[in-house]
Each structure stands twice: as C-alpha cells, then as structure tokens.
Motif scaffolding. Sequence first.
Motif, mmCIF file in Angstrom:
data_model
loop_
_atom_site.group_PDB
_atom_site.id
_atom_site.type_symbol
_atom_site.label_atom_id
_atom_site.label_comp_id
_atom_site.label_asym_id
_atom_site.label_seq_id
_atom_site.Cartn_x
_atom_site.Cartn_y
_atom_site.Cartn_z
ATOM 1 N N UNK A 148 11.965 55.753 9.892
ATOM 2 C CA UNK A 148 11.411 56.984 9.337
ATOM 3 C C UNK A 148 10.301 57.530 10.226
ATOM 4 N N UNK A 149 9.405 56.635 10.643
ATOM 5 C CA UNK A 149 8.279 57.115 11.444
ATOM 6 C C UNK A 149 8.714 57.511 12.849
ATOM 7 N N UNK A 150 9.784 56.877 13.338
ATOM 8 C CA UNK A 150 10.305 57.277 14.635
ATOM 9 C C UNK A 150 10.794 58.716 14.606
ATOM 10 N N UNK A 151 11.207 59.179 13.401
ATOM 11 C CA UNK A 151 11.619 60.572 13.281
ATOM 12 C C UNK A 151 10.419 61.475 13.016
ATOM 13 N N UNK A 152 9.224 60.878 12.924
ATOM 14 C CA UNK A 152 8.020 61.692 12.791
ATOM 15 C C UNK A 152 7.509 61.861 11.373
ATOM 16 N N UNK A 153 8.096 61.134 10.415
ATOM 17 C CA UNK A 153 7.655 61.261 9.023
ATOM 18 C C UNK A 153 6.989 59.949 8.590
ATOM 19 N N UNK A 154 5.823 60.054 7.942
ATOM 20 C CA UNK A 154 5.196 58.876 7.348
ATOM 21 C C UNK A 154 5.594 58.829 5.886
ATOM 22 N N UNK A 155 6.319 57.790 5.500
ATOM 23 C CA UNK A 155 6.653 57.628 4.091
ATOM 24 C C UNK A 155 5.677 56.610 3.508
ATOM 25 N N UNK A 156 4.629 57.132 2.884
ATOM 26 C CA UNK A 156 3.557 56.269 2.391
ATOM 27 C C UNK A 156 3.915 55.661 1.033
ATOM 28 N N UNK A 157 5.090 55.982 0.504
ATOM 29 C CA UNK A 157 5.426 55.555 -0.852
ATOM 30 C C UNK A 157 6.020 54.148 -0.883
ATOM 31 N N UNK A 207 11.271 62.528 17.085
ATOM 32 C CA UNK A 207 9.976 61.928 16.820
ATOM 33 C C UNK A 207 8.957 62.211 17.908
ATOM 34 N N UNK A 208 9.420 62.343 19.133
ATOM 35 C CA UNK A 208 8.478 62.553 20.225
ATOM 36 C C UNK A 208 8.123 64.017 20.410
ATOM 37 N N UNK A 209 9.073 64.895 20.273
ATOM 38 C CA UNK A 209 8.801 66.307 20.527
ATOM 39 C C UNK A 209 9.847 67.169 19.821
ATOM 40 N N UNK A 210 9.462 67.690 18.660
ATOM 41 C CA UNK A 210 10.419 68.457 17.863
ATOM 42 C C UNK A 210 10.877 69.718 18.569
ATOM 43 N N UNK A 211 9.942 70.366 19.286
ATOM 44 C CA UNK A 211 10.308 71.624 19.945
ATOM 45 C C UNK A 211 11.324 71.372 21.052
ATOM 46 N N UNK A 212 11.077 70.299 21.822
ATOM 47 C CA UNK A 212 12.009 69.988 22.905
ATOM 48 C C UNK A 212 13.370 69.602 22.345
ATOM 49 N N UNK A 213 13.362 68.881 21.227
ATOM 50 C CA UNK A 213 14.628 68.505 20.608
ATOM 51 C C UNK A 213 15.385 69.756 20.181
ATOM 52 N N UNK A 214 14.646 70.694 19.593
ATOM 53 C CA UNK A 214 15.267 71.948 19.153
ATOM 54 C C UNK A 214 15.855 72.692 20.343
ATOM 55 N N UNK A 215 15.100 72.692 21.460
ATOM 56 C CA UNK A 215 15.579 73.392 22.649
ATOM 57 C C UNK A 215 16.862 72.758 23.184
ATOM 58 N N UNK A 216 17.110 71.507 22.815
ATOM 59 C CA UNK A 216 18.339 70.849 23.289
ATOM 60 C C UNK A 216 19.428 70.832 22.231
ATOM 61 N N UNK A 217 19.290 71.684 21.252
ATOM 62 C CA UNK A 217 20.371 71.829 20.273
ATOM 63 C C UNK A 217 20.354 70.814 19.159
ATOM 64 N N UNK A 218 19.237 70.116 18.962
ATOM 65 C CA UNK A 218 19.136 69.175 17.846
ATOM 66 C C UNK A 218 18.372 69.868 16.726
ATOM 67 N N UNK A 219 18.781 69.672 15.461
ATOM 68 C CA UNK A 219 18.067 70.272 14.338
ATOM 69 C C UNK A 219 17.008 69.282 13.856
ATOM 70 N N UNK A 220 15.736 69.498 14.217
ATOM 71 C CA UNK A 220 14.713 68.487 13.918
ATOM 72 C C UNK A 220 14.556 68.210 12.422
ATOM 73 N N UNK A 221 14.591 69.276 11.612
ATOM 74 C CA UNK A 221 14.400 69.084 10.172
ATOM 75 C C UNK A 221 15.505 68.212 9.591
ATOM 76 N N UNK A 222 16.736 68.485 10.014
ATOM 77 C CA UNK A 222 17.862 67.705 9.501
ATOM 78 C C UNK A 222 17.700 66.230 9.867
ATOM 79 N N UNK A 223 17.368 65.989 11.125
ATOM 80 C CA UNK A 223 17.204 64.605 11.587
ATOM 81 C C UNK A 223 16.102 63.908 10.792
ATOM 82 N N UNK A 224 15.002 64.617 10.566
ATOM 83 C CA UNK A 224 13.890 64.008 9.834
ATOM 84 C C UNK A 224 14.313 63.666 8.414
ATOM 85 N N UNK A 225 15.020 64.578 7.770
ATOM 86 C CA UNK A 225 15.449 64.303 6.389
ATOM 87 C C UNK A 225 16.396 63.099 6.379
#
Lengths: 327, 485, 359
Positions: free
Chosen positions: A31-40, A173-191
């Motif tokens: 989860x955190x590798x995708x950039x989200x902290x799940x504190x629950x 997880x490292x750079x959402x903007x760069x991922x987006x620029x390469x055709x990856x949907x960051x929000x989808x991956x994070x979810x």
Amino acid sequence: MMDGFDMLLVASAVIAGAAPLVMATLGETLTERAGVVNLSLDGTIVLSAMAAFVVASLSGSLLAGFAVSAAVGACVAALVALFSVRLGMSQVAVGFVLTLMTRDLAYFLGSQYARTEGPISGSAPVPVLSGMPVLGQVLFNHSVPVYLSMIMVAFAWWYLYRTSWGLRLRCVGENMEAAYARGIDPDLVRVVYTVAGGALVGLSGAAFSLCTKPGWGQPQGCEGSGWIALALVIFGAWHPVRAALGAYLFAFLQVMSIHFQSWFPDVPAQVFQVAPFPLMIFLLAVSTLVHSEEAKMLAERHPLLRILTRGLAQAPPLSLGKARSRD
Amino acid sequence: MTIALRSIHKHYGDIRANDGIDLVLRPSTVHGILGENGAGKSTLMKILSGYVRKTSGTILVDSEEVDFKNPAEAASHGIGMLYQDPLDFPPLTVLENFMAGQRMKAWPDRSLFRKRLAGLCREMGFDLDPETPVVRLTVGERQQLELARHLAAGRRVLILDEPTTGISSLQKDVLFSALRRLSSGGATVVLVSHKLEDVETLCDEVTVLKKGRVSGSAVRPFSTGALLEMMFGREPAPPLRKGHEPGAQALFLEGVHAHGGRTGLAQCTVKVNRGEVVGLAGLEGSGQDVFLRVAAGLTRPTRGRVHVSRKDMTGRDHHAFKTMGVAFQPAARLEEGLIAGLSVAEHCAILERSSFSLDLDASASLAQERIQSFQVAARPESPVESLSGGNQQRLLLSFLPDDPVLLLLENPTRGLDRESVRWVWERLDAIASNGAAIVFSSSEIDEILMVSDRVLVFFEGRIIHDVRPEDTDALMLGKAIAGRV
Amino acid sequence: MRTVFARMGRPLEMGLKTALAGVAEIAASVLVVVAFTTLVLLVAGAPPLDTFAVLVKGSLGSWSKLSHVIKVWIPLTLASCGLLFTFKAGLWNIGVEGQVMMGAVATTLAMRMGGPSPLAGMVTALALVAGMAGGALWALCAGFLKTKAGVHEIFAGLGLNFVSQGLVLWLIFGPWKQPGIASMSGTETFDERLWIPSIEALNLSPAALGMAVAAVIVTAYLLSSTRLGLYLRAVGGNEKAAVLFGLKPHAVMTAAMLCAGGLAGLAGAFQVSGVYHRLIPAISSGYGYLALLVVLLAYYNVWAAPVVAFFFACLNTGAIQLPMLLSLDSSLSGVIQGSMVIAALAVHSVSTRSRRSRG
C-alpha cells in the motif's frame, strides 16, 4: 538459569509467531509503495480476526474464515482509498478514526462469540522436508498459514521487482506525474494496491485468531500489532524482505520476553509483554534519525559513517501520503 | 509525420497561456520554439504531448484530427516529450526507468530490455549503467535515458523542453549529435529553448512565441538580431532611477557555493552597498533564487562566507540576519510568503510583537493603514488566501520593514500591471534613498533596466555579467541571459 | 458509497448560505451514522430502537446517570482542549493517550509522597499540578523527538504510549503493588481525604467541573486572543512563511506540545483523584484517543469541542447498560463515535469540494 532454552524451539516459535505480522507488514508495504498510508491497520486486524473466527466457527470451514478476513481487510482499505484518494481527505485522519472504529466494531459484533470454541489451523508438517535435521523443525513443521506467510515474502519480492505490475506500482509510488506521463493511471493503481494490501492485512487477522493466537475474546492478543506493522514498514525501508525480517525480529523479542520472565521473576510479566513494542518504536526512531540533517552532516565528515548510513537510510516512496493535484 | 497546430488556445482563468497559436512541424526537421519565460512554450508542448488539455483549437497528425486526453494517447501517435525537469523515478534503476511505460509481458525478460538499452546507448553515444539508481545520474544522463526510452517505444516526434539547462557542454554535444542523427532518419524533433545558441546550432526552422502568440518565424540561416527582436522587441522604458551615491557595504558574498534550486550557486563573489538597487537577470532558476536565500540566511552556503554590514554571518539563521536589518520576500506568495488561514490584521499582529494578549482592534487599524498606503483591495479581516495575486503581492510589500539595511526581493512585481509596477518602484526607490540596499530578481528585462543601478546576469548558477544599465540595453541583456556573453 | 455522498452533497450545491450548509452537513452525517449503526445492530441481531432507547436513558435518564456522564466529560474535555493546541500548530499529537497516563502516574506519586496529612487539601492540589507537569514532560519527549530527531510525531507518540502503558503496569505490579498480592485492580485506594472534594448527594465534584469549564475558557482565550494562539496558527498554517515573519517554528511547536501535555496530564490527574482514587492499568480509559475523535468532529473549534465531548460522554455512559439490558457489548459507543467522525469528515469534504468547483 538457561533452563529449557532451545535454539531450535525458539527459531521455530519465531517463524510461527511472526506469520500474521509478516502478512500485515507485506500488505502495508504494498500500500505504501503505491503512496498511500493506511493507518487503520491495528483496528482492521482485530476486526478481520473476529470475522475470521466467527465465520470459521459457524461454517466449520477454515478456508471460509480466511476468505472473509481478506474481504473485511479489503473493505476497510477500500474506505481509506475512497476517502483519501478520491475525496482527497487526510490519510492520517481517516486511517486513525477507522482504526479505532473497526476495533470497537469487532468487539461489538464479536462479543457473543467471545471465549467460544473455534477451529484451529493445526500443525501440518511438510512430508519429507520436515524430516530434515534443523531446517525441518524450524521451517517445515508448521500450520498452513505459516507456510503461506513465508511464501508471501518471496512472492511479494518477486511481484514488486520482477513483474510489470510491480514496476508500475513502484512508479506510482515514486512519482505520480511521471507515471501519468507514461500512460499509467495513478489513482487507479493507488486504489487497487490499497485494497490488495488491505486484503493481506485482513489475512493476518485470520492468522491470529485461527492459528497463532487462536480464539476470540476481549482483549484479543493481536491488539497493537497493527501499529507494529506500520513501524516495521518504515524500519524495513519499504522493502518486503527487510520488512519481513523486522517482523521476525519482533517475534524474536516476544519469544525472548517469555524467557526473560523466567530469568527475572521479580519483574512483572506485563512489562515483558509490553516491552517489545516500545523497543521496536525506538529502533524505528534510530533508523529515522539517520535521515536527519545533522546525521547527514556528520556522515559527510566520516566516510565510515557514510557507508553505514547509506545502508540504513532508505527514503520513503516520494509520493507517500500526498494527494494528486488535478487542474 | 507532419503535425499541424491550428489556433491553439489554453486559458487558466483569466490568463491566456496560449492565445491562438498556429504551427507546423515537419519530419526530418529540427524545429526550434523560442521565447521568454511565460511566452507559452511549455504549455503548447504539454498540449501536444497530451499532458495538458487545450481550451480550443485543432491538432492534425498527418491530416487526421486528434484530441489527446492523456499522454498515453499522444504516445500511441508516436509523440513523446522530454520535460524540463526529467519526469522519471529517481530511486529506481536506469533499467527500470527504461522499462516503465513500455509495452511488456507480465513478467518481462529484463535481459531483453537490457540489450535494447545497450544497443540504443551504443548507437547514440550514451554511457548508461543499467543497474545504477537514476538518483545518482546527472540531469544530462537522465535526459539521455529518457531519449533512449522514447526511441525504444517507437516515438517519431520528440519534444525537448529546455534540454540544455543544467547539463555539461560535453553532454550537450552528445545530445545534439543524437538529435541530428534522429532528424536525418526522418524523425520530427522539437527543441524548446530560451537559448539562442542552442537554437542556432541545431535547428532548421524556428518559431518565436511572445505572450502566448506567435511573434515570428525564421529558417536557417538565422539572423541573431532578428530573432532577438522577435523575442524581446519593445520600446525601451525611460529609466526611473537617477542613481544614488553608494554608501557603506551592506552585503558581501565571498566565493559562495550553495545547493538548491535547479542549478545551485557557484563561485559567487559580490559586494552590494547601501543605497544601491541591484537587479538579478537570468532565466528563472539560474541561481538568482539561491543567491537571494543565501543572502537572507535561509540557505546555508556549502563553501564561502557571507557578510552583512561587514559582519561575518556565515552559518547564522534567518533570525540573526533579520536583526541585522535584512528582509526577504519570496516569489511564491501563498506557499512561502503568507500564511493561509490568517487574516490581514493577524499578519500585522505577528509583526508587532507587543503584549501577550492580542489587541485585534489596534492590529486592524494598523492593517487598515497598510492596506490604504499600499492600495491593497482587502479589508483587515479578509483571509489572505481570498486576495488576488496582485493584492497579495502588494500586501507582502507592505510588510517590509520601514528602515532596512538590505531588502531581498524575489520577483517583487510579478502579476502587477505597468502602473502598479511604477508605483511600487517609486516606494522602493524612496527606501533605497534612505540608505537601504535592494537586491531583486525579475524576469522582465525592461523592469531591470528601468530601476537598477547595477545588473547581475545569472547563467547556470553563476554570475556571468555585472553591468550598469547605461552600459547595456535589452538586446545585449537578452543575449547574456541566453548564455552569449 | 460514493454516489450516496454525492447525492447528499447535491442539495448543498445550490448556493445555500454557509450556516444552512453547516446544518445540512450535520443532518447528512447524522443520517449516515444512524443508517450505519442500525445496519450494525441488525447484523448483531439487536433491536435498533430499543438499543437507541437504552443509550439515551442510560445517559440522560436520571441524575445519577447524568453525573456519571459529567465524570466522563471532564477528562475528555480537558484532553480535547489540550489537543486543540497541537492541532492548531499542525501536529498530530497521538501521544495524548500516554500523556494522560503519565499525568495519572505523577498524581499518584505526589499523593503517595504527601499521604493523608492534615494538609490533605494542599496535597491534592499539588498532586493535580504534578499531574499537569507529568503530562507536559511526556509531551516534551515527543516534541523533542519530532523537532530534534525528525521522528514523525505519530510514531514518537505511539512509542511513548506503549512505554507509559508498560510503566503503569510495572508500577502497579512492582513498586506500588497492594500489600499482599499485586492485581489488575490497581494500587491501594487513597485515603478519602485526598480525593477531589465532591458533593456526595449529587455525586458531583464542583471543583473538577470548574476545572474543565475553566480549561475551555482559557483555551478559547489563549487560542483566539493571545500571541500564543496566533503563533500556533501561523506555524500550523505555513511553517516557511512563519520563519520570514520572525517566528521559530520548533519553539512554537514545543509550546503547543507543552500545553497539550499539561491539559492531558490534568485529565489523568482527575482520573486518579476524582474517579478511581487509585492507579489502575486502564487509567486513561482510552480518553486520549477519544479526545482526538472529539476534536476532529468538532472541526478544531474550541466551543464545539465540549459539546461533542458531552455527546461522546453520553454515548460512553449509555453503552455501559448495554451488556446487562440487551446483552450487547458496550463498544457500540466507539462504533457510533468513529462512524460519526468519518461521516462528518466525508460529508464536509464533499460539500467543500462541490462549493469550490462551483466558485
């Protein structure tokens, strides 16, 4: 003084005792590798432990118990994803409230099943391999969830570093903007990975209530381990194998605390039960200290220190905890 | 592949970043896009690469109309962009960065990609180790990696945004020869730059943008004068300053090196006297930002010494500089200068530092005074984030101390209209006449020429020019900024 | 879920006044919480209406119940007031739980040292001050870990929570154990002269009530009308700009931690001197964590915090009856409180988003 201290027994107990923690730690690492902290985590583990125990007792099927616990973990994580990724709420606030809420929910819904008999995932020695000297007893004489936890460590490493999905996950997880620029949907991956990580956390709850600390009651023995898992992710520098090693270290401390009890009968048992928790957090503090400006300045001056800090310090995923801005 | 852009508009609220741009990009051509900061070059290229969506207009790729919703769609048409700050994943290795975003199997054969990368590197003359984390590479090497990745993915149109900023001249030669080879192989290369030199060495064709519109175009061979005219051409403003007798030394930077910004700051030795107004010219992020922060005690130099009023202040914090009469005002108003959530009056109250209990009425009337004398359209109780950009700027100016030794201002008039700029400078001029040194950065050459006693030109983190405005003009400064001393 | 919230957000989009929007937000979140709680109750096989009735009667049904609510409200309000300081400075003081415990420990220590002398009133007063000091010192540890070592305050606070829990257990089972046998029931009960004075007929301590009310008023005054409050908000709003305005963010953060720890310590002191009259393992009753929820739900508003705290205290007290009357677990209160905060945060963020996209 060292009565009954058997290295093999300790090693075997560490492997078995760490199983749930390994699962939770791996889940949160994803989860955190995708950039989200799940504190629950802490509450999620208790809730899924309860769900697993109740379902397994009622249906008589251990498998059903594990399946339900994964589903529960995934659901709580989906809430975190919904609120933080989609609605842009503070990941810390959402996770913290959920951790308290899910724990209470577990005790409320599970109260009528407290201290009832339930199924236990028993020992299932691996044929042939369990007969090996030393390794047989340490690694191959456990229950199924324990094997699962060991396999998961290797799988998580392979998934993160050797598959294209793992690469995409790390990119987000490292750079959402760069991922987006390469055709990856960051929000989808994070979810997706918040939910998937949550499912693993859920499994760890089942591993507690059906295997490592069998049964259900208040307080459940797994309380607090969620916080430890969160600390271990940082301690393990967001690397699945290092994080898992941290989980084994923690399990070792717990096993040792039982031995310490018999060695120091004057100190109350409760202290030893609590001791590994602050110890772990302070190990974490030390590993965070390495990141500080002063430590870096110091390391600049001493080449030997520099090598040491490089080895210890691993920066968190760069987009951790951040929300993506849209225009 | 021929790409035609017709009447492209991009509006951000009232700001027209692109205001009707027409452009044709042809295969086997290196096309230069030239223009000042804020001319709309980057916006236009982000639209072409699918990163930003246009407000209106048409894009034709080989006469077929396209409307890219995201970078992936542009990529599938063979369009790839290398961003000014490389958009990559610093902690991942070179090989992983190379693979990310490319078509691959579920568990890809890494050796295949390794071979492909090695092949491209050999062909282009790059030297990249696949297992090094990208964070250890120089900007130039990261650019080479991006270029190799785009080529491996089969891009036929390559857009490079300011590719020569922050790379060595050797790397620049490698890059340019690679680009020439690609162009002669039939690819379309677009070079976005402020730097005349780059454009003149590499490009076959140039389009110049100014204020969101096309201000002219040219083909090789270029006339430097004509290009500069298209970039900067405007009637010169009358100088505002009469010049003062410089007073005692206010600031002395002695061989200062510092990290930060895009380029850092290197070998900086400058003296500024009280009563002097010094303008810092240069492309945004060429070291002016670091210079101002070092002089304010916000960034510690890695080497060299900082003196304020002949006192060695090296290594002291901002508070110590403040007590020496130094004031700093950042360009990012809401991010660094003002405190969102607090009202104008509360900002004033922080500055007063009087009794423990707050007298909000007194602060409000003080705020009212400041608001009036600096013509800020706000009320004392307005939260600062509700103010427009220009008003936030004026408010920040009103917070400057009355009797400073050294004022450090980063783009102090950004977002103000010409009249306000003049008004602000009359105020600052009065402060300088009272014996303060003023050091400011600006992207407007006119402004710098209008108000400065001295101009320092920054290029790649170094001061390459130290002139008096009467000894130079907009064209010469424009050349210096573009790296042509 | 998302469409549910979106649908609820829609009436707010029509440009109602902020006040009306606020009421609508509250109504929407209450609706979500009632629906969710009903669902939980149905899953548990409990009659929803009866359960809600028990919660109301069990908290507001009689004077003795209300006085119990007030006993919960006092420490909860104290800790919440403390958290307002840290939240304003942009800090997540999760260590508040440990600060409550350390306040209790320090108070117990002072009372044991003072003993039932003729000056018992003085000892009690000093013990309360000691409680504040204990909490503040513990908060200082987390503050230093944050400002000096760069450890995030959440993990520093959590670690210290575990340490203080261990310390409480060690004291109860070690040096401070009851004569004879140590047990989970805690240390020996103090002499009655050391208890916070209370009116027996009402089972209410005016002194403690006064303390909590004073804490709210002082907190409100400090935060809104003093330099301290202004500096806290400045640092919480923008650390970088605060430096340019001549503030020292680390010093301001430390001050915030001290205030929070002091008030949390006072809450712990009240738990010892006014509720349990001894040190027990669960001395904090989880009020530190609960106070975090109070402040989140009150949206960091000083005046809303005691109201929310009262509501939460009612839930906690009402839920005590659940096991006896309906054989349900009392943790239902926590479920309602948590879902309340989540729902309110979600509804609020949906409506501000839609308002922003309109503006």
